[in-house]
Design a protein around this motif. Structure first.
Motif, PDB file in Angstrom:
ATOM      1  N   PRO A 164      28.405  20.406   2.276  1.00 44.72           N
ATOM      2  CA  PRO A 164      28.720  20.971   1.185  1.00 44.72           C
ATOM      3  C   PRO A 164      27.774  22.180   0.855  1.00 44.72           C
ATOM      4  O   PRO A 164      27.940  23.062   0.437  1.00 44.72           O
ATOM      5  CB  PRO A 164      29.015  19.956   0.007  1.00 44.72           C
ATOM      6  N   GLN A 165      26.453  21.428   0.936  1.00 43.14           N
ATOM      7  CA  GLN A 165      25.387  22.718   0.424  1.00 43.14           C
ATOM      8  C   GLN A 165      25.223  23.649   1.636  1.00 43.14           C
ATOM      9  O   GLN A 165      25.002  24.743   1.136  1.00 43.14           O
ATOM     10  CB  GLN A 165      23.920  21.508   0.326  1.00 43.14           C
ATOM     11  N   GLY A 214      38.721  19.989  10.150  1.00 47.81           N
ATOM     12  CA  GLY A 214      38.566  18.365  10.208  1.00 47.81           C
ATOM     13  C   GLY A 214      39.535  17.638  11.037  1.00 47.81           C
ATOM     14  O   GLY A 214      40.500  18.120  11.400  1.00 47.81           O
ATOM     15  N   SER A 215      39.139  16.255  11.083  1.00 53.87           N
ATOM     16  CA  SER A 215      39.997  15.385  11.582  1.00 53.87           C
ATOM     17  C   SER A 215      40.335  14.150  10.874  1.00 53.87           C
ATOM     18  O   SER A 215      40.752  13.029  11.142  1.00 53.87           O
ATOM     19  CB  SER A 215      39.565  15.094  12.855  1.00 53.87           C
ATOM     20  N   SER A 216      39.657  14.417   9.413  1.00 50.74           N
ATOM     21  CA  SER A 216      39.716  13.286   8.589  1.00 50.74           C
ATOM     22  C   SER A 216      39.951  13.858   7.209  1.00 50.74           C
ATOM     23  O   SER A 216      40.313  14.870   7.056  1.00 50.74           O
ATOM     24  CB  SER A 216      38.420  12.259   8.631  1.00 50.74           C
ATOM     25  N   ARG A 221      39.817  17.203   1.639  1.00 54.64           N
ATOM     26  CA  ARG A 221      39.513  17.467   0.286  1.00 54.64           C
ATOM     27  C   ARG A 221      38.520  18.560  -0.214  1.00 54.64           C
ATOM     28  O   ARG A 221      38.893  19.119  -1.211  1.00 54.64           O
ATOM     29  CB  ARG A 221      38.927  16.084  -0.258  1.00 54.64           C
ATOM     30  N   LEU A 222      37.698  18.736   0.596  1.00 50.86           N
ATOM     31  CA  LEU A 222      36.458  19.767   0.150  1.00 50.86           C
ATOM     32  C   LEU A 222      37.401  21.234   0.488  1.00 50.86           C
ATOM     33  O   LEU A 222      37.363  22.147  -0.317  1.00 50.86           O
ATOM     34  CB  LEU A 222      35.565  19.746   1.152  1.00 50.86           C
ATOM     35  N   ALA A 223      38.116  21.496   1.304  1.00 48.39           N
ATOM     36  CA  ALA A 223      38.888  22.759   1.585  1.00 48.39           C
ATOM     37  C   ALA A 223      39.834  23.008   0.372  1.00 48.39           C
ATOM     38  O   ALA A 223      39.962  23.979  -0.245  1.00 48.39           O
ATOM     39  CB  ALA A 223      39.718  22.910   2.857  1.00 48.39           C
ATOM     40  N   ALA A 250      47.032  17.973  -2.423  1.00 48.17           N
ATOM     41  CA  ALA A 250      46.867  17.288  -3.716  1.00 48.17           C
ATOM     42  C   ALA A 250      45.802  17.885  -4.222  1.00 48.17           C
ATOM     43  O   ALA A 250      45.407  17.766  -5.605  1.00 48.17           O
ATOM     44  CB  ALA A 250      46.732  15.933  -3.437  1.00 48.17           C
ATOM     45  N   SER A 251      44.311  18.045  -3.479  1.00 49.82           N
ATOM     46  CA  SER A 251      43.434  18.417  -4.196  1.00 49.82           C
ATOM     47  C   SER A 251      43.177  20.036  -4.389  1.00 49.82           C
ATOM     48  O   SER A 251      42.099  20.507  -4.797  1.00 49.82           O
ATOM     49  CB  SER A 251      42.293  18.368  -2.936  1.00 49.82           C
TER      50      SER A 251
END
Length: 378
Positions: A164-165, A214-216, A221-223, A250-251
Motif C-alpha cells: 500500500p505504501q 490479485g488472486s486473493s 479489498r485495497l482496490a 463490498a469494500s
C-alpha cells in the motif's frame, strides 16, 4: 508514432465510451467487453523472437476484431514465458497498433522502484496517448530466489507488506503530487504532469489509469477502498474468484476514478474447430503447469509431447483440476462457457488468455471466439 502536438491515431476511440479509459463496451453478442491477456509463451522448437512476433499478431488481431484491451504479464526465470519486461514489450506493441488499449497485467510493484515504473509508463503514455493501462500486482511473479535477485534483498516479505505504501508513492509520482516538505517533492517522473505546468508546457496531464491485480482478498479489498478497478486471476485461482469479487464490491468506495466497481477476470480459454484439437492444445499448458509446480519449468511442450507424457496419479489429479477451469472446445462450447462464467461471477469484463504450444493455435482461437460472438471483422 505521432508528432509532439498530435495524438496517436485512434487514441480518442481507445479511451472508450465512458471517457475514463477503464470501462469498455460489449460488442456483438458478448455479455461483457472481451480482452486479451498474453504471456508471450515460447513453445518447444520455437524462439523468443517468434513469440514476440506472435504477440504482435495477436494484438493486431484483437484490435481488428474489437477486443477492448491487450495486456502482458510480468514473469521471471520461466523459459516458456517471454514477458519478463512488460514495458519493453508494450513499446513494441504500441508501434504496431493504433486503437486497442495496451497495458500490464501486471507489473509486480515490489520488484521495482515506484519512480522507475512511473517513468516507464509515462513514456508509454507519450507514445500511445490515451490507451495505456498500468496494472499492478504484489506477488513477485517468480520463485523466491529470483525475487531476491530482482530486488537485491532477501527480505522478500517486505515488498508485499509495504505494497500500500509503494502504491501511494507510485500514485504521487504519476500525479506529480508530493506535498511541500516531502523528501520527493522536487522529484518528477518524466514524461509526466510536471511538463504541463512548466513554463510553456503543453503536455497532456492524462496518465495511465491504475488497476490492482490479485488472486486473493488483499488486493480486492485495497482496490475497493481506493475506488480503483480490479482484475482477478481466475485463470489460476478459480476457487477464490467469487469471494474476491464480492469483497471488492463490498469494500468499494467511489473515487475520482470510478463511481462504481469495475472488475475484470482473467480466463483461460481456447477454441478450435474440433473439441479433440482444443483438448490437445490446452493439455500442453497443463503439462507446463505440472512442470512449473514441481520445480521443472521449461518451454511449452508440443501437443504430441503432452499426449505422450505419462502423468502419475498426483499429476493427473492436478491436470484434471486445472483443465476443469480452462474453457475449451468448439467455438460454441467456449462461448457458452464464457457466458456462464460472466453470469456466475458478475464480472464487468472477461480477459482471455489462450495458452498453447504454437502461435497459430492461439491466433485461431481468438478469431473463432470473435466469430462466435459476432464481433466486427475489421
Amino acid at each position: 508514432m505521432s508528432g509532439e502536438n498530435d495524438q496517436t491515431p485512434g487514441s480518442e476511440e481507445a479511451i472508450g465510451e465512458s471517457g475514463d479509459g477503464i470501462r469498455g463496451a460489449a460488442l456483438g453478442s458478448a455479455p461483457v467487453p472481451l480482452s486479451v491477456l498474453d504471456l508471450v509463451t515460447v513453445g518447444a522448437g520455437h524462439t523468443a523472437s517468434g513469440a514476440v512476433r506472435t504477440a504482435v499478431d495477436i494484438a493486431r488481431t484483437a484490435e481488428r476484431r474489437g477486443f477492448h484491451r491487450y495486456w502482458v504479464a510480468e514473469h521471471h526465470s520461466m523459459p516458456g514465458v517471454a514477458s519478463s519486461s512488460p514495458a519493453v514489450l508494450l513499446v513494441h506493441l504500441a508501434a504496431h497498433t493504433e486503437r486497442i488499449r495496451l497495458g500490464s497485467g501486471g507489473v509486480m510493484l515490489p520488484n521495482h522502484a515506484p519512480l522507475v515504473i512511473a517513468e516507464q509508463f509515462g513514456t508509454l503514455e507519450a507514445m500511445a496517448p490515451g490507451r495505456v493501462d498500468l496494472g499492478l500486482g504484489r506477488a513477485p511473479g517468480t520463485d523466491g530466489a529470483t525475487a531476491a535477485a530482482l530486488r537485491r534483498t532477501e527480505r522478500l516479505n517486505e515488498g508485499a507488506d509495504d505494497f500500500p505504501q509503494q502504491l501511494a508513492e507510485l500514485t504521487r509520482f504519476l500525479d506529480d503530487s508530493f506535498p511541500d516538505g516531502h523528501p520527493y517533492a522536487k522529484i518528477h517522473a518524466v514524461p509526466g504532469p510536471v511538463q504541463a505546468t512548466s513554463p510553456g508546457g503543453v503536455q497532456s496531464a492524462h496518465r495511465p489509469p491504475l488497476w490492482l491485480l490479485g488472486s486473493s482478498g488483499f488486493s480486492a479489498r485495497l482496490a475497493g477502498s481506493l475506488g480503483l478497478p480490479f482484475a482477478f486471476a481466475h485463470h489460476f485461482s478459480a476457487a477464490n474468484t467469487v469471494p474476491a469479487l464480492d469483497l471488492y464490491r463490498a469494500s468499494f468506495r467511489p473515487s475520482e476514478v470510478l463511481s462504481e466497481p469495475y472488475a475484470l477476470i482473467g480466463v483461460a480459454a481456447l477454441a478450435a474447430e474440433e473439441e479433440h484439437e482444443a483438448r490437445r492444445q490446452v493439455l500442453t499448458g497443463a503439462l507446463s503447469m505440472v512442470r512449473l509446480r514441481t520445480g521443472r519449468p521449461g518451454l511449452v511442450p508440443s501437443p504430441e509431447e503432452a499426449e505422450a507424457y505419462r502423468f502419475n496419479e498426483l499429476e493427473r489429479g492436478f491436470v484434471d483440476s486445472w483443465l476443469g477451469n480452462v474453457v475449451h472446445g468448439t467455438p460454441d462450447a467456449v462461448r457458452q462457457g464464457l457466458d456462464e462464467l460472466a453470469k456466475r461471477t458478475g464480472a464487468d469484463e472477461l480477459m482471455i488468455t489462450a495458452n498453447a504450444h504454437g502461435g497459430a493455435a492461439r491466433l485461431r482461437s481468438y478469431e473463432l471466439i470473435a466469430d462466435a460472438y459476432g464481433l466486427p471483422r475489421g
